[in-house]
Design a protein around this motif. Structure first.
Motif, PDB file in Angstrom:
ATOM      1  N   GLN A  19       1.539  10.186 -14.532  1.00 57.77           N
ATOM      2  CA  GLN A  19       1.677   8.750 -14.244  1.00 57.77           C
ATOM      3  C   GLN A  19       1.027   8.402 -12.911  1.00 57.77           C
ATOM      4  N   ILE A  20       1.292   9.222 -11.916  1.00 56.80           N
ATOM      5  CA  ILE A  20       0.749   8.950 -10.589  1.00 56.80           C
ATOM      6  C   ILE A  20      -0.770   9.026 -10.596  1.00 56.80           C
ATOM      7  N   LEU A  24      -3.573   6.111  -9.827  1.00 59.21           N
ATOM      8  CA  LEU A  24      -4.491   6.254  -8.689  1.00 59.21           C
ATOM      9  C   LEU A  24      -5.949   6.414  -9.078  1.00 59.21           C
ATOM     10  N   VAL A  25      -6.248   6.475 -10.368  1.00 62.94           N
ATOM     11  CA  VAL A  25      -7.639   6.631 -10.793  1.00 62.94           C
ATOM     12  C   VAL A  25      -8.459   5.375 -10.447  1.00 62.94           C
ATOM     13  N   ARG A  29      -6.393   0.336  -6.700  1.00 59.78           N
ATOM     14  CA  ARG A  29      -5.026   0.821  -6.479  1.00 59.78           C
ATOM     15  C   ARG A  29      -4.990   1.880  -5.380  1.00 59.78           C
ATOM     16  N   ARG A  30      -6.015   2.731  -5.314  1.00 61.10           N
ATOM     17  CA  ARG A  30      -6.068   3.693  -4.202  1.00 61.10           C
ATOM     18  C   ARG A  30      -6.176   2.956  -2.877  1.00 61.10           C
ATOM     19  N   SER A  31      -6.947   1.880  -2.853  1.00 60.79           N
ATOM     20  CA  SER A  31      -7.076   1.076  -1.632  1.00 60.79           C
ATOM     21  C   SER A  31      -5.736   0.464  -1.230  1.00 60.79           C
ATOM     22  N   LEU A  69       4.931   4.709  -7.290  1.00 65.32           N
ATOM     23  CA  LEU A  69       4.275   4.925  -6.001  1.00 65.32           C
ATOM     24  C   LEU A  69       4.707   3.953  -4.916  1.00 65.32           C
ATOM     25  N   ILE A  70       5.022   2.723  -5.303  1.00 66.47           N
ATOM     26  CA  ILE A  70       5.429   1.737  -4.299  1.00 66.47           C
ATOM     27  C   ILE A  70       6.783   1.144  -4.656  1.00 66.47           C
ATOM     28  N   ARG A  71       7.421   0.608  -3.633  1.00 67.66           N
ATOM     29  CA  ARG A  71       8.676  -0.131  -3.794  1.00 67.66           C
ATOM     30  C   ARG A  71       8.369  -1.570  -3.383  1.00 67.66           C
TER      31      ARG A  71
END
Length: 113
Positions: A19-20, A24-25, A29-31, A69-71
């Motif tokens: 999932q992660i 992140l691909v 989203r990586r930014s 990955l984020i809250r």
């Protein structure tokens, strides 16, 4: 704060590496993750510099939240964002550091020639 306005977040024990990595691909989203890791405080969605429309940015934030990955939480009318660093580092040691370090590299650096 209205408890009904807090978005759902997956339990870290239910998060998979798959999932992660799928979240992140995407370079946008990586930014987002890199900017949140670099920020001294949590950022509202509009405080993240992105080359996409507001609706597309909302989609990317949702993917990151659903991947664990984020809250996200509200302060007034602003949706705030923070990386779940402690939880992710515990479940996947070194992963966030590696992703953020790679994202900071100039394009083409480290790529095979």
């Amino acid at each position: 704060m209205d408890g009904n306005r807090i978005p759902d977040h997956p339990d870290v024990r239910a998060i998979t590496l798959q999932q992660i990595l799928e979240a992140l691909v995407d370079p946008v989203r990586r930014s987002i993750v890199t900017q949140l890791c670099d920020a001294p405080t949590d950022l509202r969605c509009g405080g993240v510099d992105l080359p996409v429309s507001k609706s597309t940015a909302t989609h990317h934030f949702r993917i990151l939240r659903e991947a664990g990955l984020i809250r996200q939480y509200y302060v007034g009318t602003s949706r705030m964002n923070t990386v779940r660093r402690d939880e992710i580092d515990e479940a996947f040691p070194g992963l966030l550091d590696a992703v953020v370090s790679a994202d900071r590299m100039p394009f083409g650096v480290g790529a095979p020639s």
